[in-house]
Scaffold this motif. Sequence first.
Motif, short mmCIF file in Angstrom:
data_model
loop_
_atom_site.label_atom_id
_atom_site.label_comp_id
_atom_site.label_asym_id
_atom_site.label_seq_id
_atom_site.Cartn_x
_atom_site.Cartn_y
_atom_site.Cartn_z
N THR A 160 5.31 0.85 -0.66
CA THR A 160 4.06 1.60 -0.69
C THR A 160 4.31 3.03 -1.13
O THR A 160 5.30 3.66 -0.72
N ASN A 217 0.37 -0.56 -3.29
CA ASN A 217 1.58 -1.35 -3.09
C ASN A 217 2.03 -1.98 -4.42
O ASN A 217 1.21 -2.40 -5.25
N LYS A 239 9.18 0.45 2.38
CA LYS A 239 8.89 -0.97 2.43
C LYS A 239 7.68 -1.23 3.32
O LYS A 239 7.57 -0.69 4.41
N ASN A 240 6.74 -2.06 2.80
CA ASN A 240 5.55 -2.43 3.55
C ASN A 240 5.86 -3.74 4.26
O ASN A 240 5.71 -4.84 3.70
N THR A 250 4.42 -5.19 6.85
CA THR A 250 3.27 -6.06 7.15
C THR A 250 2.91 -6.90 5.93
O THR A 250 2.69 -8.12 6.03
#
Length: 536
Positions: free
Chosen positions: A24, A30, A66-67, A69
């Motif tokens: 992100t 994203n 880093k996303n 979820t």
Amino acid sequence: MASAGLRKELECSICLTLYTDPVTLRCGHNFCRDCIDQVLNTQDEFGEYSCPECREKFQERPTLKKNITLCNVVENFLSTQPHQEEITGICCTYCMDSPVPAVRSCLHCEASLCDNHLRIHNKGAEHVLTDTSTSLETRKCSVHKKILEYYCTEDAACICVYCSAGEHRGHKVETLDEASEKKKTTLRNVLQNLITKKEKTEEKALSLEENFRKTKENVNERVTTLFIDIRSQVDDLEKRALSQLSRWEEQVSLSLSDVIQKLEIRKDQLSKMIKDIEELCNMTDPLTVLQKPDKGDVYGFGEWRGNDEGFGVIHGENWGKELISHISQTLSDIMTGVNLIFYDQDPTDILLDVKTANDNINISEDLTGVDYTEIKRFRYTTDERFSYHPQVLSSTTFSSGRHYWDVDIGRSDSWRVGMCYPSVNRRGYRSLFGHYDSWCLSGGSEDSNSTVMYDGCTKHLPYCISRGRVRIYLDYEAGQLSFYVLGDPIRHLHTFTATFTEPLHAALHVKEGSIKISNQKAWSKKSDWYTIYFRN
């Protein structure tokens, strides 16, 4: 449908596939880590960074977080989808469990679509559709793995959106459709030009075929006419020879009757003499034999000895030899003309030598024409120049081989053409062509016959040549120099036979008007190309 909508939300806007290791930016958008790394690497060259989605700018290269979820959501979504290899046939991306035969591919979405889902993509201009037979890999940028959407006119290359912002930045860029239409327009123009050239080529080919057909017919007709003329000449020669032979037979027959009558008288005289002598020889009385007169003196033995009067006329050996020689020479002239007509060689290039030109003639700039003038040129005097007669030699000499050249004599009423040795006299009256060391044909006036001359000897031809062209043909090794008048067909005028001991020059003399060397292989078909006045 819910699965399709969720899949759309889980796609990276750069690679248009499901997120792989999603990260992100500070703006909240994203991307796959590898995808956004490639974009940021491209922007490193310019020192300016922006989000590919919203174009928000960053002063420094943004840190990628880093996303977690989103990563979990993608993994859960993939676990609920059937494996592609378990599906047979070409399937719609939005209804994977329902294979259908009619599927189109969307280049923008990289998705296969059935007819039901195709309607949505037809509404968007960015959704480019193609047949499923087209490989999507060939339509992607090999560097950025993005769909090729633009065309760089400077580099003549198809590029993606990242190429346009990178190495092709500042170049003139067009959409593929625009570039394609421009190229099609150019190709249509090229195609029209090619079609026009093809049509012209076909017309030229047809024209060549037609010209070849007409030329073949014309040549066949001319060859037929030529041999008809040759047969006519031979037939005429035969008739004249037989006519002369008939007159000779009539003359000889009268002479023969007179000779036979005289021989009969002589035979009777000889028979009587033989009888008287035999009787004298059979007498036994010597006195009687001696008193008889001498029979040899009485009958004139001296008159008979060596006298064959009339036998030369009867045999006609000399006359027959002359007749046969004349026939042979005439046939030889006819065949010489035939050989010349079919002699496959271009005319020899003849140029005149100004150093030999008399002061009363002008030489054309191309060194092929001679023009008589009353006003003297007063050229520089040399040993090579003709001082008395208006004539000139060629700069070309011939010491071997076969050659021919033509002269247009139609603009002169007094001319001579031929060949001569370089040792020909250049001074005085006897330097005129036809006297010494030269062979020539002369003519021009319609009131007098043309002539051929050599070594001061003149032979009058049975016709005169007043206009047109004449041909001079040389066979050096054979020792033959022939003259022809060009027409349809060519007519032989005369052939000189000699043993040439020096190189030969072409020789031209003009007293009125002008003449010109005309090196053209073909001759005109027009009936008025030449004029010959036959005289009996």
